[in-house]
Design an enzyme around this catalytic site. Structure first.
Site, PDB file in Angstrom:
ATOM      1  N   ARG A   1       6.488  -5.196  73.913  1.00 28.35           N
ATOM      2  CA  ARG A   1       5.934  -4.495  72.738  1.00 28.35           C
ATOM      3  C   ARG A   1       4.714  -3.632  73.055  1.00 28.35           C
ATOM      4  O   ARG A   1       3.898  -3.356  72.187  1.00 28.35           O
ATOM      5  CB  ARG A   1       5.585  -5.476  71.617  1.00 28.35           C
ATOM      6  CG  ARG A   1       6.790  -6.172  71.066  1.00 28.35           C
ATOM      7  CD  ARG A   1       6.548  -6.709  69.682  1.00 28.35           C
ATOM      8  NE  ARG A   1       7.759  -7.341  69.223  1.00 28.35           N
ATOM      9  CZ  ARG A   1       8.104  -8.571  69.529  1.00 28.35           C
ATOM     10  NH1 ARG A   1       7.310  -9.315  70.270  1.00 28.35           N
ATOM     11  NH2 ARG A   1       9.239  -9.053  69.074  1.00 28.35           N
TER      12      ARG A   1
ATOM     13  N   LYS B   1       3.357  11.876  73.763  1.00 31.32           N
ATOM     14  CA  LYS B   1       4.796  11.871  73.447  1.00 31.32           C
ATOM     15  C   LYS B   1       5.531  11.298  74.650  1.00 31.32           C
ATOM     16  O   LYS B   1       5.398  11.810  75.760  1.00 31.32           O
ATOM     17  CB  LYS B   1       5.304  13.290  73.195  1.00 31.32           C
ATOM     18  CG  LYS B   1       5.020  13.825  71.820  1.00 31.32           C
ATOM     19  CD  LYS B   1       5.839  15.094  71.610  1.00 31.32           C
ATOM     20  CE  LYS B   1       5.468  15.811  70.346  1.00 31.32           C
ATOM     21  NZ  LYS B   1       6.222  17.067  70.194  1.00 31.32           N
TER      22      LYS B   1
ATOM     23  N   GLU C   1       3.705  27.515  80.630  1.00 37.29           N
ATOM     24  CA  GLU C   1       3.004  26.718  79.611  1.00 37.29           C
ATOM     25  C   GLU C   1       1.512  27.054  79.602  1.00 37.29           C
ATOM     26  O   GLU C   1       0.864  27.022  78.554  1.00 37.29           O
ATOM     27  CB  GLU C   1       3.214  25.212  79.841  1.00 37.29           C
ATOM     28  CG  GLU C   1       4.681  24.739  79.781  1.00 37.29           C
ATOM     29  CD  GLU C   1       5.221  24.529  78.364  1.00 37.29           C
ATOM     30  OE1 GLU C   1       4.520  24.796  77.373  1.00 37.29           O
ATOM     31  OE2 GLU C   1       6.399  24.081  78.259  1.00 37.29           O
TER      32      GLU C   1
ATOM     33  N   LYS D   1      -5.019  21.363  74.578  1.00 35.64           N
ATOM     34  CA  LYS D   1      -4.020  20.404  74.100  1.00 35.64           C
ATOM     35  C   LYS D   1      -4.709  19.207  73.438  1.00 35.64           C
ATOM     36  O   LYS D   1      -4.272  18.745  72.377  1.00 35.64           O
ATOM     37  CB  LYS D   1      -3.094  19.938  75.220  1.00 35.64           C
ATOM     38  CG  LYS D   1      -2.035  18.973  74.679  1.00 35.64           C
ATOM     39  CD  LYS D   1      -0.695  19.035  75.307  1.00 35.64           C
ATOM     40  CE  LYS D   1       0.290  18.169  74.512  1.00 35.64           C
ATOM     41  NZ  LYS D   1       1.541  17.925  75.217  1.00 35.64           N
TER      42      LYS D   1
ATOM     43  N   GLU E   1       2.235  15.559  64.961  1.00 33.18           N
ATOM     44  CA  GLU E   1       2.934  16.823  64.726  1.00 33.18           C
ATOM     45  C   GLU E   1       3.379  17.007  63.280  1.00 33.18           C
ATOM     46  O   GLU E   1       4.520  17.309  62.985  1.00 33.18           O
ATOM     47  CB  GLU E   1       4.141  16.960  65.675  1.00 33.18           C
ATOM     48  CG  GLU E   1       4.613  18.399  65.808  1.00 33.18           C
ATOM     49  CD  GLU E   1       5.603  18.627  66.948  1.00 33.18           C
ATOM     50  OE1 GLU E   1       5.437  18.008  68.002  1.00 33.18           O
ATOM     51  OE2 GLU E   1       6.524  19.422  66.739  1.00 33.18           O
TER      52      GLU E   1
ATOM     53  N   ARG F   1       0.029  20.686  65.405  1.00 32.95           N
ATOM     54  CA  ARG F   1       0.587  20.466  66.739  1.00 32.95           C
ATOM     55  C   ARG F   1       1.811  21.342  67.003  1.00 32.95           C
ATOM     56  O   ARG F   1       2.162  21.616  68.144  1.00 32.95           O
ATOM     57  CB  ARG F   1       0.908  18.974  66.932  1.00 32.95           C
ATOM     58  CG  ARG F   1       1.261  18.629  68.369  1.00 32.95           C
ATOM     59  CD  ARG F   1       1.242  17.135  68.656  1.00 32.95           C
ATOM     60  NE  ARG F   1       1.695  16.887  70.017  1.00 32.95           N
ATOM     61  CZ  ARG F   1       1.574  15.732  70.656  1.00 32.95           C
ATOM     62  NH1 ARG F   1       1.014  14.706  70.074  1.00 32.95           N
ATOM     63  NH2 ARG F   1       2.020  15.601  71.884  1.00 32.95           N
TER      64      ARG F   1
ATOM     65  N   ASN G   1       4.565  24.752  70.108  1.00 29.71           N
ATOM     66  CA  ASN G   1       5.969  25.150  70.277  1.00 29.71           C
ATOM     67  C   ASN G   1       6.171  26.655  70.358  1.00 29.71           C
ATOM     68  O   ASN G   1       7.307  27.122  70.293  1.00 29.71           O
ATOM     69  CB  ASN G   1       6.818  24.584  69.133  1.00 29.71           C
ATOM     70  CG  ASN G   1       7.046  23.095  69.307  1.00 29.71           C
ATOM     71  OD1 ASN G   1       7.213  22.627  70.423  1.00 29.71           O
ATOM     72  ND2 ASN G   1       7.034  22.368  68.205  1.00 29.71           N
TER      73      ASN G   1
ATOM     74  N   HIS H   1       9.107  28.046  72.208  1.00 27.94           N
ATOM     75  CA  HIS H   1      10.034  26.925  72.382  1.00 27.94           C
ATOM     76  C   HIS H   1      11.251  26.978  71.466  1.00 27.94           C
ATOM     77  O   HIS H   1      12.252  26.339  71.752  1.00 27.94           O
ATOM     78  CB  HIS H   1       9.306  25.597  72.183  1.00 27.94           C
ATOM     79  CG  HIS H   1       8.464  25.198  73.359  1.00 27.94           C
ATOM     80  ND1 HIS H   1       7.397  25.958  73.793  1.00 27.94           N
ATOM     81  CD2 HIS H   1       8.530  24.138  74.213  1.00 27.94           C
ATOM     82  CE1 HIS H   1       6.836  25.357  74.848  1.00 27.94           C
ATOM     83  NE2 HIS H   1       7.506  24.250  75.121  1.00 27.94           N
TER      84      HIS H   1
ATOM     85  N   HIS I   1      14.171  26.460  73.724  1.00 29.23           N
ATOM     86  CA  HIS I   1      15.098  25.320  73.620  1.00 29.23           C
ATOM     87  C   HIS I   1      16.528  25.794  73.420  1.00 29.23           C
ATOM     88  O   HIS I   1      17.470  25.182  73.936  1.00 29.23           O
ATOM     89  CB  HIS I   1      14.687  24.403  72.461  1.00 29.23           C
ATOM     90  CG  HIS I   1      13.500  23.544  72.783  1.00 29.23           C
ATOM     91  ND1 HIS I   1      12.655  23.045  71.800  1.00 29.23           N
ATOM     92  CD2 HIS I   1      12.999  23.098  73.959  1.00 29.23           C
ATOM     93  CE1 HIS I   1      11.697  22.321  72.373  1.00 29.23           C
ATOM     94  NE2 HIS I   1      11.887  22.345  73.680  1.00 29.23           N
TER      95      HIS I   1
ATOM     96  N   HIS J   1      12.547  24.129  82.312  1.00 27.35           N
ATOM     97  CA  HIS J   1      12.013  24.211  80.948  1.00 27.35           C
ATOM     98  C   HIS J   1      10.996  25.353  80.812  1.00 27.35           C
ATOM     99  O   HIS J   1      11.077  26.164  79.888  1.00 27.35           O
ATOM    100  CB  HIS J   1      11.392  22.875  80.558  1.00 27.35           C
ATOM    101  CG  HIS J   1      10.643  22.915  79.269  1.00 27.35           C
ATOM    102  ND1 HIS J   1      11.277  23.045  78.057  1.00 27.35           N
ATOM    103  CD2 HIS J   1       9.311  22.878  79.016  1.00 27.35           C
ATOM    104  CE1 HIS J   1      10.352  23.084  77.103  1.00 27.35           C
ATOM    105  NE2 HIS J   1       9.162  22.985  77.662  1.00 27.35           N
TER     106      HIS J   1
END
Ligand SMILES: NC(=O)c1ccc[n+]([C@@H]2O[C@H](COP(=O)([O-])OP(=O)(O)OC[C@H]3O[C@@H](n4cnc5c(N)ncnc54)[C@H](O)[C@@H]3O)[C@@H](O)[C@H]2O)c1
Ligand SMILES: [Zn+2]
Length: 365
Positions: A121, A143, A185, A227, A237, A241, A245, A248, A252, A265
């Site tokens: 946990r 994340k 990035e 960041k 987000e 946040r 993107n 992106h 994506h 990426h």
């Protein structure tokens, strides 16, 4: 060595940045009481390059029972790998007080962080990112997660590390293509947040490509500051946040229509930024001068993969399937000017198509 603090109340943590600071890792861990029981997760490539050095620094045995080496590649970012990690952690007697240390690029970081979030946990974890992309992006912000056959990063959690240690000197072994992907990035941070930083990048880009460490250190630090600031304001987000993107939504889509195999990426993000900047120009946000400034910088990011055979309609369909769609509305982050973006959910299809055609080299518009 420089230090940044990610301000998240009781979950706040430091990011240490420097050149050649890896040997200080043990002291850093000890200083926050995490040095006593550590299990490292890395991959075969990073292990070959830096494994023995890290074992020595952490005073781990050469047999490496607390050194878990997973295969290299995005295709291993799946639950099965995490299950293997749990087994090893249990076999070597890891407990609630064991710290998991992620040593590698974004793939290792996401997997190790997810393992840490879920093992017993939740146990403490530390990020030691070794790709530029991981140093400026994935190691900060909490994340963590893995892919599912139905899509990328669909299984995961928000789980903050206790410390991030960034040694830019490990970038010397990074393949050029990975460096370029990370630089995409980096450029993103200038566009979304800081016009001065953007200008600094535009002036010094060749030094970054040439891996001048002093310059790289400064740049990585600024990216982490930006960041951290964004994450501190909107950890989960809900709104702000999302500006991370930029590039992106189209990026994506490019990755999705090519089965995540053709582009790194960061390469897809560089192309996505070109396309979304064009949308911003078409919408009357970005001036032509600033659009061209951005284009000039993006053109310095070498992209190995080609756009051949990619169709605008397929890209548009893929965009509509992306996670960023909410209430059926497509969200695109558009620059208002260099250093400032807006999150738009009302970009008309003709404008989207202008941006997509611009990308694939079809100049009808
Ligand atoms: N969690 C987040 O917020 C977040 C953000 C962005 C991306 N990501 C994830 O990050 C992943 C991509 O990360 P990445 O671009 O770092 O890819 P990666 O982890 O696959 O690393 C790229 C390659 O570089 C190798 N490598 C790593 N360090 C090296 C070094 N110092 N020298 C030589 N080779 C080295 C790796 O073994 C790999 O082959 C994706 O899975 C993406 O979803 C997560
Ligand atoms: Zn990204």
């Amino acid at each position: 060595m420089n230090q940044i603090k990610v301000e998240l109340g009781e979950r706040s943590y430091p990011i240490f940045i420097g050149t050649g600071i890896l040997p200080k890792l043990k002291e850093m861990l000890d200083s926050i009481g995490l040095g006593r029981s550590v299990a490292v997760i890395t991959n075969t490539t990073v292990d070959k390059l830096y494994g023995s050095q890290l074992r020595a620094i952490l005073q781990l045995s050469a047999e490496g029972e607390r050194f878990i080496v997973i295969p290299d590649g995005e295709r291993y970012k799946v639950l099965k790998t995490v299950e293997g990690i749990y087994t090893r952690l249990l076999e070597v007697g890891c407990e609630r007080n064991t710290t998991i240390l992620a040593f590698g690029g974004g793939v290792v970081g996401d997997i190790a962080g997810f393992a840490a979030a879920t093992f017993l946990r939740g146990v403490p974890y530390v990020q030691v990112p070794t790709t530029l992309l991981a140093q400026v992006d994935s190691s900060v912000g909490g994340k963590v997660g893995v892919n599912h056959p139905k899509g990328k990063n669909l299984i995961g959690a928000f789980y903050q590390p206790r410390l991030v240690c960034i040694d830019v000197s490990v970038l010397q072994t990074l393949p050029e293509r990975e460096l370029m992907a990370g630089l995409a990035e980096v450029v993103k941070y200038g566009v979304i947040w800081d016009a001065d930083f953007f200008n600094f990048l535009a002036e010094n880009f060749p030094k970054l490509v040439g891996l001048e460490f002093a310059m790289m250190e400064k740049v990585v630090q600024r990216c982490c500051e930006i960041k951290s600031e964004v994450v501190a304001q909107d950890e989960r987000e809900k709104n702000l946040r999302m500006i991370l993107n930029f590039g992106h939504t189209v990026g994506h889509a490019l990755e999705a229509v090519t089965g995540y195999k053709r582009f790194r990426h960061g390469e897809a993000v560089a192309l996505g930024m070109r396309s979304e900047a064009k949308m911003a120009l078409a919408r009357g946000f970005l001036s032509r001068t600033e659009f061209e400034k951005l284009e000039n910088l993006l053109n310095q990011i070498k992209i190995k993969a080609t756009l051949q055979g990619i169709e605008t309609d397929a890209l548009h369909s893929a965009m509509k399937l992306d996670k960023k769609v909410r209430d059926g509305k497509l969200r695109i982050v558009l620059p208002k000017k260099l250093g400032q973006v807006v999150i738009c959910d009302d970009v008309e299809k003709p404008i989207i198509m202008v941006g997509l055609r611009y990308l694939v080299g079809d100049r009808r518009s």
